[in-house]
Design a protein around this motif. Structure first.
Motif, PDB file in Angstrom:
ATOM      1  N   ILE A 109       0.862  -1.211  -0.045  1.00  0.00           N
ATOM      2  CA  ILE A 109      -0.175   0.118   0.047  1.00  0.00           C
ATOM      3  C   ILE A 109       0.941   1.249  -0.251  1.00  0.00           C
ATOM      4  N   GLU A 110       1.879   1.163   0.782  1.00  0.00           N
ATOM      5  CA  GLU A 110       2.677   2.347   0.700  1.00  0.00           C
ATOM      6  C   GLU A 110       3.491   2.719  -0.583  1.00  0.00           C
ATOM      7  N   ASN A 111       3.759   1.715  -1.176  1.00  0.00           N
ATOM      8  CA  ASN A 111       4.520   1.540  -2.335  1.00  0.00           C
ATOM      9  C   ASN A 111       3.383   1.780  -3.652  1.00  0.00           C
ATOM     10  N   HIS A 112       2.257   1.721  -3.333  1.00  0.00           N
ATOM     11  CA  HIS A 112       1.195   1.870  -4.421  1.00  0.00           C
ATOM     12  C   HIS A 112       1.197   0.830  -5.367  1.00  0.00           C
ATOM     13  N   ASP A 113       1.476  -0.110  -4.721  1.00  0.00           N
ATOM     14  CA  ASP A 113       1.470  -1.712  -5.539  1.00  0.00           C
ATOM     15  C   ASP A 113       0.308  -2.370  -5.284  1.00  0.00           C
ATOM     16  N   ILE A 114      -0.805  -2.106  -5.962  1.00  0.00           N
ATOM     17  CA  ILE A 114      -2.206  -2.645  -5.670  1.00  0.00           C
ATOM     18  C   ILE A 114      -2.373  -3.958  -5.741  1.00  0.00           C
ATOM     19  N   GLU A 115      -1.655  -4.502  -6.636  1.00  0.00           N
ATOM     20  CA  GLU A 115      -1.865  -6.082  -7.131  1.00  0.00           C
ATOM     21  C   GLU A 115      -1.163  -6.677  -5.911  1.00  0.00           C
ATOM     22  N   LYS A 116       0.062  -6.165  -5.462  1.00  0.00           N
ATOM     23  CA  LYS A 116       0.717  -7.184  -4.452  1.00  0.00           C
ATOM     24  C   LYS A 116       0.061  -6.818  -3.216  1.00  0.00           C
ATOM     25  N   LYS A 117      -0.686  -5.855  -2.849  1.00  0.00           N
ATOM     26  CA  LYS A 117      -1.463  -5.469  -1.768  1.00  0.00           C
ATOM     27  C   LYS A 117      -2.560  -6.504  -1.994  1.00  0.00           C
ATOM     28  N   ASN A 118      -3.367  -6.624  -2.875  1.00  0.00           N
ATOM     29  CA  ASN A 118      -4.462  -7.516  -3.071  1.00  0.00           C
ATOM     30  C   ASN A 118      -4.052  -9.065  -2.793  1.00  0.00           C
ATOM     31  N   THR A 119      -3.194  -9.391  -3.453  1.00  0.00           N
ATOM     32  CA  THR A 119      -2.558 -10.691  -3.368  1.00  0.00           C
ATOM     33  C   THR A 119      -2.208 -11.080  -2.113  1.00  0.00           C
ATOM     34  N   ASN A 120      -1.422 -10.285  -1.218  1.00  0.00           N
ATOM     35  CA  ASN A 120      -1.139 -10.596   0.180  1.00  0.00           C
ATOM     36  C   ASN A 120      -2.249 -10.565   1.129  1.00  0.00           C
ATOM     37  N   ILE A 121      -3.234  -9.481   1.074  1.00  0.00           N
ATOM     38  CA  ILE A 121      -4.451  -9.552   1.739  1.00  0.00           C
ATOM     39  C   ILE A 121      -5.275 -10.742   1.707  1.00  0.00           C
ATOM     40  N   GLN A 122      -5.454 -11.315   0.173  1.00  0.00           N
ATOM     41  CA  GLN A 122      -6.245 -12.619   0.049  1.00  0.00           C
ATOM     42  C   GLN A 122      -5.521 -13.599   0.805  1.00  0.00           C
ATOM     43  N   GLU A 131     -12.269  -5.263   4.004  1.00  0.00           N
ATOM     44  CA  GLU A 131     -12.148  -3.796   3.990  1.00  0.00           C
ATOM     45  C   GLU A 131     -11.085  -2.980   3.720  1.00  0.00           C
ATOM     46  N   ALA A 132      -9.969  -3.666   4.331  1.00  0.00           N
ATOM     47  CA  ALA A 132      -8.721  -2.928   3.965  1.00  0.00           C
ATOM     48  C   ALA A 132      -8.304  -2.982   2.657  1.00  0.00           C
ATOM     49  N   ASN A 133      -8.772  -4.176   2.038  1.00  0.00           N
ATOM     50  CA  ASN A 133      -8.353  -4.401   0.628  1.00  0.00           C
ATOM     51  C   ASN A 133      -9.048  -3.395  -0.163  1.00  0.00           C
ATOM     52  N   ILE A 134     -10.382  -2.993   0.017  1.00  0.00           N
ATOM     53  CA  ILE A 134     -11.018  -2.067  -0.723  1.00  0.00           C
ATOM     54  C   ILE A 134     -10.691  -0.786  -0.578  1.00  0.00           C
ATOM     55  N   THR A 135     -10.196  -0.482   0.688  1.00  0.00           N
ATOM     56  CA  THR A 135      -9.970   0.949   1.033  1.00  0.00           C
ATOM     57  C   THR A 135      -8.626   1.320   1.089  1.00  0.00           C
ATOM     58  N   ASP A 156      -6.666   0.929   3.455  1.00  0.00           N
ATOM     59  CA  ASP A 156      -6.558   1.585   5.024  1.00  0.00           C
ATOM     60  C   ASP A 156      -5.333   0.612   5.573  1.00  0.00           C
ATOM     61  N   LEU A 157      -4.298   1.488   5.944  1.00  0.00           N
ATOM     62  CA  LEU A 157      -3.463   0.904   6.771  1.00  0.00           C
ATOM     63  C   LEU A 157      -3.515   0.966   8.150  1.00  0.00           C
ATOM     64  N   GLY A 158      -4.518   1.569   8.781  1.00  0.00           N
ATOM     65  CA  GLY A 158      -4.832   1.537  10.205  1.00  0.00           C
ATOM     66  C   GLY A 158      -5.790   0.118  10.514  1.00  0.00           C
ATOM     67  N   ILE A 159      -6.496  -0.484   9.271  1.00  0.00           N
ATOM     68  CA  ILE A 159      -7.135  -1.712   9.467  1.00  0.00           C
ATOM     69  C   ILE A 159      -6.103  -2.552   9.384  1.00  0.00           C
ATOM     70  N   LEU A 160      -5.200  -2.509   8.514  1.00  0.00           N
ATOM     71  CA  LEU A 160      -4.169  -3.701   8.403  1.00  0.00           C
ATOM     72  C   LEU A 160      -3.420  -3.811  10.044  1.00  0.00           C
ATOM     73  N   GLU A 161      -3.277  -2.756  10.458  1.00  0.00           N
ATOM     74  CA  GLU A 161      -2.440  -2.586  11.634  1.00  0.00           C
ATOM     75  C   GLU A 161      -3.322  -3.177  12.942  1.00  0.00           C
ATOM     76  N   GLU A 162      -4.673  -3.121  12.764  1.00  0.00           N
ATOM     77  CA  GLU A 162      -5.265  -3.524  13.750  1.00  0.00           C
ATOM     78  C   GLU A 162      -5.543  -5.250  13.681  1.00  0.00           C
ATOM     79  N   VAL A 163      -5.760  -5.676  12.334  1.00  0.00           N
ATOM     80  CA  VAL A 163      -5.826  -7.024  12.222  1.00  0.00           C
ATOM     81  C   VAL A 163      -4.334  -7.622  12.751  1.00  0.00           C
ATOM     82  N   GLN A 164      -3.128  -7.043  12.350  1.00  0.00           N
ATOM     83  CA  GLN A 164      -2.017  -7.369  12.626  1.00  0.00           C
ATOM     84  C   GLN A 164      -1.935  -7.533  14.163  1.00  0.00           C
ATOM     85  N   GLY A 165      -2.511  -6.611  14.891  1.00  0.00           N
ATOM     86  CA  GLY A 165      -2.311  -6.597  16.284  1.00  0.00           C
ATOM     87  C   GLY A 165      -3.035  -7.800  16.841  1.00  0.00           C
TER      88      GLY A 165
END
Length: 129
Positions: free
Chosen positions: A38-51, A87-91, A93-102
């Motif tokens: 997400i930070e690197n604006h790599d949407i495909e990699k973000k999508n793959t890893n969230i899935q 939701e994080a995948n759609i939006t 949102d790094l905050g959501i990923l932080e929450e789920v990581q925690g």
């Protein structure tokens, strides 16, 4: 022995508890990779890893022993984590990923302690001096 052979052997010889620990660690790895994507604006990699993280959460849900009382408490949390990842995948949102990581780290750390306590009990009953 190659790294792949070592990893395959690790999975094949792991106890069910150790396999669960590997799933938590894998989920954390995918969440962290998705955050960087997400930070690197790599949407495909973000999508793959969230899935991939979602797939692990779903695997934890499917394999959970429903006979235990604690399952009634954990299952809604897994469901929540899965929905938040979606939701994080759609939006993005790094905050959501932080929450789920925690949450995942809490599960992992608790599970690690369960494994350690189980080993201590088994060693104590095994007659080791």
């Amino acid at each position: 022995m190659s790294i792949q052979a070592y990893q395959n052997n690790s999975v094949e010889t792991a106890s069910p508890g150790e396999l669960t620990l590997m799933l938590y660690n894998g989920c954390l790895k995918f969440i962290k990779t998705a955050k960087k994507a997400i930070e690197n604006h790599d949407i495909e990699k973000k999508n793959t890893n969230i899935q991939k993280a979602q797939k692990i959460i779903r695997e934890l849900m499917v394999t959970m022993e429903q006979d235990y009382e604690v399952a009634k408490d954990i299952m809604p949390l897994y469901d929540y984590m899965n929905r938040r990842l979606m939701e994080a995948n759609i939006t993005n949102d790094l905050g959501i990923l932080e929450e789920v990581q925690g949450l995942t780290e809490e599960f992992r750390d608790t599970w690690k302690e369960v494994i350690l306590q189980t080993r201590r009990v088994q060693q104590g009953q095994g007659g080791r001096a």
